[in-house]
Structure formats: structure tokens, C-alpha cells
Design a protein around this motif. Structure first.
Motif, PDB file in Angstrom:
ATOM      1  N   GLN A 106       0.845  -1.189   0.000  1.00  0.00           N
ATOM      2  CA  GLN A 106       0.000   0.000   0.000  1.00  0.00           C
ATOM      3  C   GLN A 106       0.889   1.251   0.000  1.00  0.00           C
ATOM      4  O   GLN A 106       1.994   1.220   0.555  1.00  0.00           O
ATOM      5  N   PRO A 107       0.427   2.364  -0.586  1.00  0.00           N
ATOM      6  CA  PRO A 107       1.164   3.622  -0.414  1.00  0.00           C
ATOM      7  C   PRO A 107       1.244   3.995   1.062  1.00  0.00           C
ATOM      8  O   PRO A 107       0.342   3.661   1.852  1.00  0.00           O
ATOM      9  N   VAL A 108       2.308   4.688   1.446  1.00  0.00           N
ATOM     10  CA  VAL A 108       2.467   5.119   2.838  1.00  0.00           C
ATOM     11  C   VAL A 108       1.261   5.927   3.292  1.00  0.00           C
ATOM     12  O   VAL A 108       0.715   5.710   4.385  1.00  0.00           O
ATOM     13  N   PHE A 109       0.841   6.879   2.443  1.00  0.00           N
ATOM     14  CA  PHE A 109      -0.318   7.718   2.757  1.00  0.00           C
ATOM     15  C   PHE A 109      -1.554   7.103   2.094  1.00  0.00           C
ATOM     16  O   PHE A 109      -1.923   7.453   0.968  1.00  0.00           O
ATOM     17  N   SER A 110      -2.164   6.165   2.763  1.00  0.00           N
ATOM     18  CA  SER A 110      -3.360   5.494   2.223  1.00  0.00           C
ATOM     19  C   SER A 110      -3.988   4.692   3.351  1.00  0.00           C
ATOM     20  O   SER A 110      -3.455   4.629   4.459  1.00  0.00           O
ATOM     21  N   SER A 111      -5.113   4.046   3.076  1.00  0.00           N
ATOM     22  CA  SER A 111      -5.748   3.223   4.103  1.00  0.00           C
ATOM     23  C   SER A 111      -5.027   1.892   4.238  1.00  0.00           C
ATOM     24  O   SER A 111      -4.837   1.166   3.260  1.00  0.00           O
ATOM     25  N   HIS A 112      -4.624   1.584   5.464  1.00  0.00           N
ATOM     26  CA  HIS A 112      -3.970   0.310   5.775  1.00  0.00           C
ATOM     27  C   HIS A 112      -4.907  -0.600   6.569  1.00  0.00           C
ATOM     28  O   HIS A 112      -4.451  -1.556   7.196  1.00  0.00           O
ATOM     29  N   GLY A 113      -6.189  -0.288   6.547  1.00  0.00           N
ATOM     30  CA  GLY A 113      -7.166  -1.063   7.294  1.00  0.00           C
ATOM     31  C   GLY A 113      -7.928  -0.174   8.261  1.00  0.00           C
ATOM     32  O   GLY A 113      -7.583   0.999   8.464  1.00  0.00           O
ATOM     33  N   THR A 114      -8.987  -0.735   8.844  1.00  0.00           N
ATOM     34  CA  THR A 114      -9.819   0.019   9.788  1.00  0.00           C
ATOM     35  C   THR A 114      -9.874  -0.690  11.133  1.00  0.00           C
ATOM     36  O   THR A 114      -9.733  -1.921  11.209  1.00  0.00           O
ATOM     37  N   LEU A 115     -10.080   0.073  12.167  1.00  0.00           N
ATOM     38  CA  LEU A 115     -10.007  -0.426  13.534  1.00  0.00           C
ATOM     39  C   LEU A 115     -11.089  -1.462  13.812  1.00  0.00           C
ATOM     40  O   LEU A 115     -12.278  -1.213  13.607  1.00  0.00           O
ATOM     41  N   LEU A 116     -10.655  -2.632  14.291  1.00  0.00           N
ATOM     42  CA  LEU A 116     -11.585  -3.696  14.652  1.00  0.00           C
ATOM     43  C   LEU A 116     -12.503  -3.253  15.787  1.00  0.00           C
ATOM     44  O   LEU A 116     -12.076  -2.535  16.694  1.00  0.00           O
ATOM     45  N   ARG A 117     -13.738  -3.712  15.759  1.00  0.00           N
ATOM     46  CA  ARG A 117     -14.673  -3.338  16.813  1.00  0.00           C
ATOM     47  C   ARG A 117     -14.185  -3.809  18.184  1.00  0.00           C
ATOM     48  O   ARG A 117     -14.281  -3.076  19.168  1.00  0.00           O
TER      49      ARG A 117
ATOM     50  N   LEU B  19       0.022  13.566  12.210  1.00  0.00           N
ATOM     51  CA  LEU B  19      -0.133  14.467  11.066  1.00  0.00           C
ATOM     52  C   LEU B  19      -0.014  13.699   9.751  1.00  0.00           C
ATOM     53  O   LEU B  19      -0.675  14.036   8.764  1.00  0.00           O
ATOM     54  N   GLY B  20       0.843  12.658   9.744  1.00  0.00           N
ATOM     55  CA  GLY B  20       0.907  11.791   8.570  1.00  0.00           C
ATOM     56  C   GLY B  20      -0.435  11.144   8.281  1.00  0.00           C
ATOM     57  O   GLY B  20      -0.845  11.011   7.120  1.00  0.00           O
ATOM     58  N   ALA B  21      -1.149  10.753   9.357  1.00  0.00           N
ATOM     59  CA  ALA B  21      -2.489  10.189   9.186  1.00  0.00           C
ATOM     60  C   ALA B  21      -3.445  11.227   8.599  1.00  0.00           C
ATOM     61  O   ALA B  21      -4.341  10.891   7.819  1.00  0.00           O
ATOM     62  N   GLY B  22      -3.228  12.488   8.969  1.00  0.00           N
ATOM     63  CA  GLY B  22      -4.050  13.558   8.400  1.00  0.00           C
ATOM     64  C   GLY B  22      -3.833  13.721   6.917  1.00  0.00           C
ATOM     65  O   GLY B  22      -4.769  14.004   6.156  1.00  0.00           O
ATOM     66  N   ILE B  23      -2.577  13.507   6.476  1.00  0.00           N
ATOM     67  CA  ILE B  23      -2.283  13.558   5.038  1.00  0.00           C
ATOM     68  C   ILE B  23      -2.933  12.371   4.341  1.00  0.00           C
ATOM     69  O   ILE B  23      -3.597  12.507   3.311  1.00  0.00           O
ATOM     70  N   GLY B  24      -2.748  11.186   4.916  1.00  0.00           N
ATOM     71  CA  GLY B  24      -3.271   9.970   4.302  1.00  0.00           C
ATOM     72  C   GLY B  24      -4.781   9.919   4.232  1.00  0.00           C
ATOM     73  O   GLY B  24      -5.344   9.292   3.326  1.00  0.00           O
ATOM     74  N   SER B  25      -5.448  10.587   5.167  1.00  0.00           N
ATOM     75  CA  SER B  25      -6.911  10.575   5.180  1.00  0.00           C
ATOM     76  C   SER B  25      -7.516  11.724   4.387  1.00  0.00           C
ATOM     77  O   SER B  25      -8.744  11.821   4.258  1.00  0.00           O
ATOM     78  N   GLY B  26      -6.660  12.618   3.863  1.00  0.00           N
ATOM     79  CA  GLY B  26      -7.147  13.720   3.051  1.00  0.00           C
ATOM     80  C   GLY B  26      -7.565  14.950   3.832  1.00  0.00           C
ATOM     81  O   GLY B  26      -8.063  15.911   3.256  1.00  0.00           O
TER      82      GLY B  26
END
Length: 495
Positions: A211-222, A443-450
Motif C-alpha cells: 500500500q502507499p504510505v499515505f493510504s488506508s492500511h485497514g480500519t479499527l476492529l470493533r 499528522l501523517g495520518a491527516g495527510i493519508g486521510s485527506g
């Protein structure tokens, strides 16, 4: 909008919750308070438990949530930074098969040397930009040779950040940046290295999706979200090694820009747009966080294994009742050069910039009638600064000539004395910023999430604390004396 950053360090886990609007951390926590153990079953080995990292991540997030400074359900994205080069192995049930062989482990050096010869030195350097050395690929080969019963159970291999991402989301993936730091990536073909996989006999199915560094790597499990009091489904949108992440957090993204850090290890990290490499692999080139096939951005990395690690060791022996701030204050009592006391700050595994020679740490020229605690503390700082200069000169040989170095006011750079010694040893000004790896990951997560359109926007409010300029030309003789001592020790090692 809030962002959560997780920094998986060697000594501890740090988390920060950052307000995207102000780009500042509103809460931070570290776990544990003391240093996490590095396991050394044999001399030159270094391991840590991935499950320990996961437990510590959960504790750190809990501590941050308990601050009461924010609503955990307002967190919208997660970023992860991690100690580089570690090998994590899991089976089909995502259970860890053995302790992680971490970045400063030296057991696989000869395996890497044989791979360099077999694949071809020129081919390795042109395609991998590095010798296989004791990086992740060689560590995996060591497991294959020495622990076949474990190797046969492997479903996926990953870097430390990939593992924590897996624990949070249940998904396993990686990035070009991560694969390049493991020496699994061919920069000429821009894909997994066929040469490395064929030589070592690695199964291609071991490697997760890229996956690109700035992209979705999955979502938090419930199940994880409920335990951590977060919202289920939060995306992990950034994942990078600690040194590329440190560069990002200092807004070092363009060719010619340079960052430094002096934590457990010491690093100078410069950005290039060329597929550059050191002929002796003393400094290493990896894909930076903004690497793309159409726009190459490489991180040229000098690493000194034993900076903060040495300072911590010296503290345990010579000043166990002192804080690091008190050690720094004590160091100012000693004169420059410490009346000839010299320290080689190695001994935390083999050093790449010394051609993977295990020379160890050395304290030389002790005069029992002159030298005191303050001289020891200052000599350590001078020795570390000299090691930085030695490595920077190698980077200069390879075309990296920084006019300024950016660093966070953290770890050894919290010491005004060390910063002064560093700039006088290297001859390069240092710009100091308030910077933190976990906040950078957020802040990297802020870039990856748009949330931020660009990396520049994510760090648009970053403010420089000060610039420290070289002022003492008298340090050069101290450095040359230190360099001669290093040369003598290298000659002894080669005998």
C-alpha cells in the motif's frame, strides 16, 4: 478533528493526539516510564517481543485517553511510526512465531555478505541501493537456516509497524518504504526483488499486499475499538519507519533537505531524487514516505547505533541518581576536549558506517587525577558528535552536502551543550523545532486521510525554536584526535 499517532520506539511506546486545525498535540503519553528491555540471548543479538509492543501500545493509548483532554470518539484517523528493520513473523492465525530480530542485531552480517557476493556487488547496489548486510532479508535468511521449524510455519513477514497495524485492524499490508528498508525492493524494476527472493529461496506469498504510505492500511476492529474506547472503523492512513517519519515531522521532503535525530540511535537523513548509493554501503538509501515511481524521493540514512543507548548506559554506571537534564548540566562543568578523554560511542551492534565491524565502545585516556563525572558526561557527548561528523563526511562523499540540518528539540538535542558540540563538529547549522515522532505520525495520518491536501499543508504551522550556528573552530583538533583513535581500533579489529 483529532488524529492519533503511535510511535513504536526501542525504549518505549509514545502516543499523541493531535488537533488537525492547530497541528499541535493536545495530549501525549509514553509507556513504559523505564526503558523496554532489549533481549540478547548471545553477544551481538538483539530481540524484542512484538506482543510486548502491542501491550505497551494499548497502555499508552489508555494513558492518553485518561488525560481527559479530548473525547476519544473524536479521533478520525491513526498513523504509525516504528523502529526500522525489525523482522516480525506470524502464522496463518496471526500469532507471533518468535521474538522480533530488531534493527541493532548483528547475527546476519555474514549471511548478507554472502548474498552480496552471490548476487553481485554492482547489481545489489544498482538495484537494491544497499548491500543486504544485516537488514531484514538477511535476518529472515538466518531464521530459515537456524530455525527451520519456525520458518516452516511462516504465513507473513512484516516490519514492526505492519505488526501493530495488523493488531489494530486484522489486516496485513506493507509499503514500498518498508520493503526497501528490509532490502526486499528492486528500485530499477519497482517491485519485489527477484534476485533477493531467488537467492534466499523466499516464498513470494510471505509478503503482504503493498500500500502507499499515505493510504488506508485497514480500519479499527470493533473488539479493539471497544477496549481502547475508540470508534470502530477508524482508518489507519499512514505507516512509516521512525527515521522517514522524523524527516516528515520536520517537513523534510524535498531533495537536499536534511533531518537529524539523536535518540536510542543517532541518524542523519537526507532526501535525494536520485537512485544514489554508497559503494561501501556505509550509509543506506531507502524509499522516503513520498516515494513514487513517477517522482523518486529517496532517504539517504546515516545510522549510529549507540548514541542515546550509550548515554543511558553511562548514566546507569556514573550517575544513576541523576536525570538526563542533570547529566547535561554536569557536562557543562568540563572543558572542551575533556583533557584528552575520548569515547567511541559504539557497542550496540555492528555499525554500518564502519563496514559492519564490531569494534565496541571505548573510553580512552582516563587520568585518575583529573577526570571526574562531568568529564565522562561531556566526553560522551563529544564522542557522539564526532561519530556524526565521521558519518556526515561519508554522506558528503556521496553528494549530500547540507547547508542546514533540521532536528527536533528532543533526546540529546534537548541539551544546549550537545547541540553546540554537534554544530561545531559538523560545521553545519542546526535548526531546532518542537517535534515528536508520534505527533508526526498523527499528522501523517491527516495527510493519508485527506484532511490535509499536501504534506506542506500538514506542517504549515510548524515554528522554528532557534538556529544554532557553528562558532568554535577549535573543535577540529579534537575531532582529528578522535578519528585517529577510531582508526587504531578499526585496524585492531581487522587484524
Amino acid at each position: 478533528m483529532l488524529l492519533l499517532g503511535i510511535d513504536i520506539g526501542t525504549s518505549s511506546i509514545k502516543v499523541s493526539v493531535v488537533d488537525a486545525a492547530s497541528q499541535t498535540a493536545i495530549a501525549s503519553a509514553q509507556y513504559p516510564d523505564n526503558e523496554s528491555p532489549i533481549l540478547a540471548p548471545q553477544p551481538g543479538w538483539a530481540e524484542q517481543s512484538p506482543d510486548m509492543w502491542w501491550q505497551q501500545v494499548q497502555h499508552a493509548i489508555e494513558l492518553c485517553n485518561n488525560s481527559g483532554k479530548y473525547n476519544p470518539h473524536d479521533i478520525s484517523a491513526i498513523g504509525i511510526a516504528y523502529q526500522m528493520h525489525g523482522l516480525v513473523l506470524v502464522n496463518k492465525d496471526q500469532h507471533v512465531l518468535r521474538n522480533s530480530i530488531i534493527w541493532c542485531d548483528s547475527r546476519a552480517v555474514e549471511i548478507g555478505n554472502k548474498a552480496l557476493t552471490a548476487i553481485g556487488e554492482k547489481k545489489c547496489l544498482r538495484h537494491l541501493l544497499n548491500s543486504p548486510g544485516n537488514f531484514t532479508a538477511s535476518k529472515l535468511a538466518w531464521v530459515k537456516e537456524n530455525e527451520p521449524e519456525i520458518y516452516d510455519q511462516i504465513d507473513k513477514i512484516m516490519l514492526p509497524g505492519d505488526f501493530i497495524s495488523m493488531k489494530l485492524t486484522g489486516e496485513i499490508n506493507t509499503s514500498v518504504s518498508a520493503l526497501s528498508e528490509g532490502i526486499f525492493y528492486d528500485f530499477k524494476s519497482d517491485k519485489l526483488s527477484k534476485d533477493v527472493l531467488d537467492y534466499f529461496g523466499f516464498n513470494k506469498t510471505f509478503f503482504p499486499a503493498i500500500q502507499p504510505v499515505f493510504s488506508s492500511h485497514g480500519t479499527l476492529l470493533r473488539s479493539v475499538a471497544e477496549k481502547l474506547r475508540l470508534k470502530a472503523g477508524i482508518p489507519i492512513t499512514y505507516k512509516a519507519g521512525d527515521q522517514p517519519n522524523n524527516a516528515l515531522s520536520l517537513n523534510v521532503l524535498n531533495p537536499g533537505e536534511v533531518a537529524a535525530t539523536a535518540g536510542t540511535s543517532g541518524v542523519i537523513y537526507g532526501v535525494s531524487d536520485q537512485l544514489t548509493y554508497d559503494p561501501q554501503s556505509r550509509v543506506n538509501t531507502f524509499a522516503h514516505v513520498n516515494y513514487a515511481e513517477e517522482q523518486k524521493r529517496l532517504g539517504v540514512l546515516l545510522c549510529i547505533n549507540g548514541t542515546g543507548r550509550l548515554y543511558s548506559w553511562v548514566r546507569s554506571l556514573y550517575g544513576p541518581s541523576l536525570s538526563f537534564a542533570q547529566m547535561n548540566e554536569k557536562a557543562t562543568e568540563a572543558p572542551s576536549g575533556c583533557y584528552g578523554l575520548r569515547i567511541l560511542p559504539f557497542g550496540n551492534g555492528v555499525e554500518r558506517m564502519l563496514a559492519n565491524k564490531p569494534i565496541g565502545a571505548h573510553i580512552q585516556n582516563i587520568d585518575l587525577n583529573i577526570h571526574s563525572q562531568s568529564h565522562i558526561f561531556r566526553a560522551v557527548q563529544e564522542g557522539i558528535a564526532c561519530a556524526f561528523r565521521y558519518g556526515l563526511d561519508i554522506m558528503r562523499e556521496n553528494g549530500m552536502n547540507p547547508s542546514v540540518i533540521r532536528a527536533g528539540k528532543a533526546n540529546l538535542f534537548m541539551s544546549d551543550l550537545f547541540t553546540e558540540i554537534f554544530v561545531n563538529a559538523t560545521g553545519v547549522p542546526v535548526e531546532l523545532y518542537k517535534n515528536d515522532g508520534s505527533a508526526g505520525a498523527a499528522l501523517g495520518a491527516g495527510i493519508g486521510s485527506g484532511i490535509f491536501a499536501t504534506a506542506a499543508e500538514a506542517f504549515s504551522k510548524m515554528k522554528k525554536i532557534k538556529t544554532v550556528e557553528p562558532a568554535n573552530t577549535k573543535f577540529e583538533p579534537i575531532y582529528q584526535d578522535w578519528k585517529n583513535l577510531l582508526k587504531t581500533q578499526l585496524e585492531k579489529t581487522n587484524q
